[in-house]
Design an enzyme around this catalytic site. Structure first.
Site, PDB file in Angstrom:
ATOM      1  N   LYS A  15       0.854  -1.189   0.000  1.00 38.13           N
ATOM      2  CA  LYS A  15       0.000   0.000   0.000  1.00 38.13           C
ATOM      3  C   LYS A  15       0.879   1.223   0.000  1.00 38.13           C
ATOM      4  O   LYS A  15       1.834   1.309   0.781  1.00 38.13           O
ATOM      5  CB  LYS A  15      -0.878  -0.016   1.267  1.00 38.13           C
ATOM      6  CG  LYS A  15      -1.840   1.145   1.373  1.00 38.13           C
ATOM      7  CD  LYS A  15      -3.177   0.805   0.749  1.00 38.13           C
ATOM      8  CE  LYS A  15      -4.070   2.001   0.543  1.00 38.13           C
ATOM      9  NZ  LYS A  15      -3.777   2.777  -0.672  1.00 38.13           N
ATOM     10  N   LYS A  63       4.710   1.658   8.841  1.00 35.58           N
ATOM     11  CA  LYS A  63       3.514   2.402   9.260  1.00 35.58           C
ATOM     12  C   LYS A  63       2.292   1.476   9.331  1.00 35.58           C
ATOM     13  O   LYS A  63       1.542   1.497  10.303  1.00 35.58           O
ATOM     14  CB  LYS A  63       3.265   3.556   8.272  1.00 35.58           C
ATOM     15  CG  LYS A  63       2.219   4.546   8.751  1.00 35.58           C
ATOM     16  CD  LYS A  63       1.962   5.674   7.757  1.00 35.58           C
ATOM     17  CE  LYS A  63       3.055   6.707   7.714  1.00 35.58           C
ATOM     18  NZ  LYS A  63       2.597   8.034   7.222  1.00 35.58           N
ATOM     19  N   LYS A  91       5.315   2.114  -2.785  1.00 31.79           N
ATOM     20  CA  LYS A  91       5.318   3.517  -3.188  1.00 31.79           C
ATOM     21  C   LYS A  91       5.642   3.572  -4.671  1.00 31.79           C
ATOM     22  O   LYS A  91       6.326   2.686  -5.191  1.00 31.79           O
ATOM     23  CB  LYS A  91       6.391   4.295  -2.401  1.00 31.79           C
ATOM     24  CG  LYS A  91       6.067   5.763  -2.246  1.00 31.79           C
ATOM     25  CD  LYS A  91       5.082   5.998  -1.113  1.00 31.79           C
ATOM     26  CE  LYS A  91       4.715   7.439  -0.953  1.00 31.79           C
ATOM     27  NZ  LYS A  91       3.885   7.659   0.239  1.00 31.79           N
ATOM     28  N   THR A 136      -6.184  11.966   8.881  1.00 29.83           N
ATOM     29  CA  THR A 136      -4.811  12.091   9.381  1.00 29.83           C
ATOM     30  C   THR A 136      -4.754  13.035  10.585  1.00 29.83           C
ATOM     31  O   THR A 136      -4.178  12.704  11.631  1.00 29.83           O
ATOM     32  CB  THR A 136      -3.849  12.542   8.265  1.00 29.83           C
ATOM     33  OG1 THR A 136      -4.028  11.670   7.152  1.00 29.83           O
ATOM     34  CG2 THR A 136      -2.406  12.488   8.711  1.00 29.83           C
ATOM     35  N   ASN A 189      -4.011  20.195   5.272  1.00 28.23           N
ATOM     36  CA  ASN A 189      -4.974  19.139   5.615  1.00 28.23           C
ATOM     37  C   ASN A 189      -4.730  18.562   7.008  1.00 28.23           C
ATOM     38  O   ASN A 189      -5.650  18.481   7.833  1.00 28.23           O
ATOM     39  CB  ASN A 189      -4.918  18.036   4.539  1.00 28.23           C
ATOM     40  CG  ASN A 189      -5.747  16.834   4.917  1.00 28.23           C
ATOM     41  OD1 ASN A 189      -5.221  15.818   5.365  1.00 28.23           O
ATOM     42  ND2 ASN A 189      -7.052  16.957   4.785  1.00 28.23           N
ATOM     43  N   SER A 213      -7.488   4.877   4.324  1.00 30.58           N
ATOM     44  CA  SER A 213      -7.365   4.337   2.961  1.00 30.58           C
ATOM     45  C   SER A 213      -7.662   2.840   2.969  1.00 30.58           C
ATOM     46  O   SER A 213      -8.280   2.305   2.038  1.00 30.58           O
ATOM     47  CB  SER A 213      -5.959   4.547   2.417  1.00 30.58           C
ATOM     48  OG  SER A 213      -5.716   5.909   2.258  1.00 30.58           O
TER      49      SER A 213
HETATM   50  P1  NAD Z   1      -0.757  20.393   2.815  1.00 26.64           P
HETATM   51  O1  NAD Z   1      -0.106  20.664   1.510  1.00 26.64           O
HETATM   52  O2  NAD Z   1      -2.245  20.297   2.887  1.00 26.64           O
HETATM   53  O3  NAD Z   1      -0.326  21.550   3.875  1.00 26.64           O
HETATM   54  C1  NAD Z   1       1.002  21.881   4.114  1.00 26.64           C
HETATM   55  C2  NAD Z   1       1.020  23.108   5.009  1.00 26.64           C
HETATM   56  O4  NAD Z   1       2.371  23.378   5.365  1.00 26.64           O
HETATM   57  C3  NAD Z   1       0.491  24.379   4.335  1.00 26.64           C
HETATM   58  O5  NAD Z   1      -0.240  25.137   5.259  1.00 26.64           O
HETATM   59  C4  NAD Z   1       1.766  25.109   3.947  1.00 26.64           C
HETATM   60  O6  NAD Z   1       1.587  26.540   3.868  1.00 26.64           O
HETATM   61  C5  NAD Z   1       2.646  24.735   5.115  1.00 26.64           C
HETATM   62  N1  NAD Z   1       4.072  24.916   4.856  1.00 26.64           N
HETATM   63  C6  NAD Z   1       4.774  24.586   3.741  1.00 26.64           C
HETATM   64  N2  NAD Z   1       6.061  24.933   3.893  1.00 26.64           N
HETATM   65  C7  NAD Z   1       6.163  25.485   5.135  1.00 26.64           C
HETATM   66  C8  NAD Z   1       7.227  26.050   5.881  1.00 26.64           C
HETATM   67  N3  NAD Z   1       8.474  26.105   5.385  1.00 26.64           N
HETATM   68  N4  NAD Z   1       6.962  26.519   7.127  1.00 26.64           N
HETATM   69  C9  NAD Z   1       5.721  26.473   7.639  1.00 26.64           C
HETATM   70  N5  NAD Z   1       4.681  25.959   6.980  1.00 26.64           N
HETATM   71  C10 NAD Z   1       4.898  25.475   5.742  1.00 26.64           C
HETATM   72  O7  NAD Z   1      -0.044  19.080   3.373  1.00 26.64           O
HETATM   73  P2  NAD Z   1      -0.628  18.022   4.414  1.00 26.64           P
HETATM   74  O8  NAD Z   1      -1.398  17.002   3.651  1.00 26.64           O
HETATM   75  O9  NAD Z   1      -1.240  18.720   5.553  1.00 26.64           O
HETATM   76  O10 NAD Z   1       0.717  17.289   4.852  1.00 26.64           O
HETATM   77  C11 NAD Z   1       1.603  17.842   5.821  1.00 26.64           C
HETATM   78  C12 NAD Z   1       2.619  16.801   6.226  1.00 26.64           C
HETATM   79  O11 NAD Z   1       1.953  15.642   6.720  1.00 26.64           O
HETATM   80  C13 NAD Z   1       3.554  16.289   5.124  1.00 26.64           C
HETATM   81  O12 NAD Z   1       4.788  15.946   5.732  1.00 26.64           O
HETATM   82  C14 NAD Z   1       2.871  15.006   4.659  1.00 26.64           C
HETATM   83  O13 NAD Z   1       3.771  14.105   4.057  1.00 26.64           O
HETATM   84  C15 NAD Z   1       2.381  14.489   5.998  1.00 26.64           C
HETATM   85  N6  NAD Z   1       1.278  13.518   5.906  1.00 26.64           N
HETATM   86  C16 NAD Z   1       0.104  13.855   5.336  1.00 26.64           C
HETATM   87  C17 NAD Z   1      -0.930  12.927   5.298  1.00 26.64           C
HETATM   88  C18 NAD Z   1      -2.272  13.280   4.723  1.00 26.64           C
HETATM   89  O14 NAD Z   1      -3.160  12.417   4.774  1.00 26.64           O
HETATM   90  N7  NAD Z   1      -2.494  14.494   4.242  1.00 26.64           N
HETATM   91  C19 NAD Z   1      -0.739  11.632   5.823  1.00 26.64           C
HETATM   92  C20 NAD Z   1       0.476  11.312   6.425  1.00 26.64           C
HETATM   93  C21 NAD Z   1       1.487  12.269   6.460  1.00 26.64           C
END
Ligand code: NAD
Length: 426
Positions: free
Chosen positions: A69, A93, A105, A189, A220, A360
């Site tokens: 996955k 994970k 991946k 998440t 998100n 998922s």
């Molecule tokens: P997203 O794109 O929805 O949001 C990212 C946020 O980070 C935005 O608000 C952006 O402005 C901010 N950002 C970017 N660069 C920055 C910086 N230098 N300083 C401060 N803020 C900054 O992304 P997301 O889906 O919320 O994912 C965030 C993290 O969580 C990533 O590491 C992602 O891999 C991880 N993650 C996400 C999920 C998911 O389901 N969305 C699941 C597991 C892990």
């Protein structure tokens, strides 16, 4: 960081835990590298009439516990070693939360910003045509990742179903609700991050209503983590996000507590908050690192990797007792050592943010049954799994007096090693 190789890092992490667990050499050799990887070309007839050939990958790190996955990224700088590392981390994970899936991946070297929708659709369909025999609901289930979303998944599903001659929506996840997607995925998440924090606070006898927290990111993960934290009665005092126009990030602070609805109304779809509007609403707009320097009980890095590092570490208040890693890899190994030394309770990324992959998995289950659950049902099942996973790791860390990240790795790796052994692979 020039020579930083994420796969080498994933292997080093594995080697350390393998040593602690006393894994035999065969198991170590097997789990250090992916079981299978596919490299292929995707020729696309571009809108201007030329043919461009894109490079695609799929890596299946380990499927002893169930079908592989993991997401598919579209990125101009994608490398096979990044994909290998991410596939490895997906194996751990899924294992740490105990869902019956392995780790995979995929990726394509491309920049969707420079591609029309039609060209992106051709890449998606071409990716499937090249790998169709090696993926599927019982083999390997892809999902969205960096720069891919529900529409890409639907193009891929459509191509897969055409070739297979059947409806097989459980083949891929991250689909829009109504087209096989699961309710609750958007929240999953961020809410999962908070289910683990809630349990950690309970375990330490801390009333969540008496706590304050600061968040990095307003996307998100962060928005839904803040939403549930505030529903539980906690006070969020700062968030930070990236400003596209200024090409830097800012922190938004209000000591009396941020208003999530208000900040959402000032943010764009990428999670960037409008500075001027925030100032007018009474927020202090401070520099990038201010979020980490707040005098709070809890820090939630939920934006990017390597944000809690040797440099930013020095800014962290002594009041901070809990760090919940919403992002993947937000803490560098150096900073991690300091947290360990200072007795900060860290809920590691691959446990804290596993709510996404767990949901998922629920999407896949619902699709395979062709019967969909209500949002409440999804979230209560998610809470159950995340809470159980947290306590498994927490109990081991207390029993063995070890750091939470080490305990999480030990559980995940021993589950996968055990599955390989039971199958007679090692
Ligand atoms: P997203 O794109 O929805 O949001 C990212 C946020 O980070 C935005 O608000 C952006 O402005 C901010 N950002 C970017 N660069 C920055 C910086 N230098 N300083 C401060 N803020 C900054 O992304 P997301 O889906 O919320 O994912 C965030 C993290 O969580 C990533 O590491 C992602 O891999 C991880 N993650 C996400 C999920 C998911 O389901 N969305 C699941 C597991 C892990």
């Amino acid at each position: 960081m020039e020579n930083f190789n994420p796969f080498k890092m994933a292997q080093q992490q594995f080697d350390g835990v393998a040593e602690t667990l006393g894994l035999d050499s065969g198991t170590r050799e097997l789990l250090r590298v992916p079981q299978r990887e596919y490299h292929f070309t995707i020729p696309v007839k571009m809108d201007n009439g030329t043919t461009k050939v894109f490079q695609g990958f799929r890596v299946q790190h380990n499927d002893a516990r169930g079908p592989a996955k993991g997401g598919i990224r579209f990125h101009p700088h994608e490398t096979i070693d990044t994909v290998r590392a991410l596939a490895t981390w997906m194996t751990w994970k899924c294992a740490v939360v105990g869902i019956p899936l392995g780790g995979g991946k995929g990726g394509v070297i491309c920049d969707p910003h420079n591609l029309s929708d039609r060209e992106q659709e051709q890449i998606c369909r071409g990716w499937i045509r090249q790998i169709v025999r090696n993926v599927g609901p019982l083999q390997d289930v892809p999902a969205p990742d960096v720069m891919t979303h529900g529409q890409h998944m639907l193009w891929m599903l459509d191509e897969y179903e055409h070739i297979m001659g059947a409806h097989l929506p459980g083949f891929i996840t991250g689909k829009p609700v109504g087209m096989g997607g699961s309710l609750g995925r958007t929240e999953a998440t961020g809410y999962g991050v908070m289910y683990t924090l809630r349990e950690a606070l309970k375990g330490h006898g801390v009333d969540i209503k008496a706590t304050t927290a600061s968040f990095q990111g307003f996307g998100n993960v962060s928005q839904y983590a803040i939403e549930l934290y505030m529903q539980y009665g906690g006070k969020a005092v700062a968030v930070s996000c990236w400003d596209q126009k200024d090409q830097k990030s800012y922190s938004f602070i209000r000591n009396s507590g941020i208003d999530l609805k208000e900040l959402r109304s000032m943010a764009d779809k990428f999670g960037s908050i409008d500075k001027e509007k925030a100032k007018k609403a009474g927020y202090e707009v401070a520099d990038a690192a201010a979020w980490i320097a707040q005098d709070v009980d809890i820090l939630v890095p939920a934006a990017l990797e390597n944000q809690v590092n040797a440099e930013t570490m020095g800014k962290i208040s002594k009041k901070v007792k809990f760090v919940v890693e919403g992002a993947n890899g937000p803490t560098t190994p150096e900073a991690d050592q300091l947290f360990k030394k200072n007795g900060v309770f860290v809920i590691p990324d691959f446990l804290a943010n596993a709510g996404g992959v767990t949901c998922s998995y629920f999407e896949q289950v619902q699709c395979n049954m062709n019967y969909f659950w209500s949002k409440d049902e999804v979230l209560s099942k998610l809470d159950h799994i995340m809470t159980g996973a947290f306590h498994g790791v927490y109990e081991l860390s207390k029993e063995r007096k070890i750091y939470m990240r080490d305990a999480a790795y030990m559980i995940a790796i021993s589950r996968v090693a055990e599955a390989c052994k039971m199958r007679g692979w090692v």
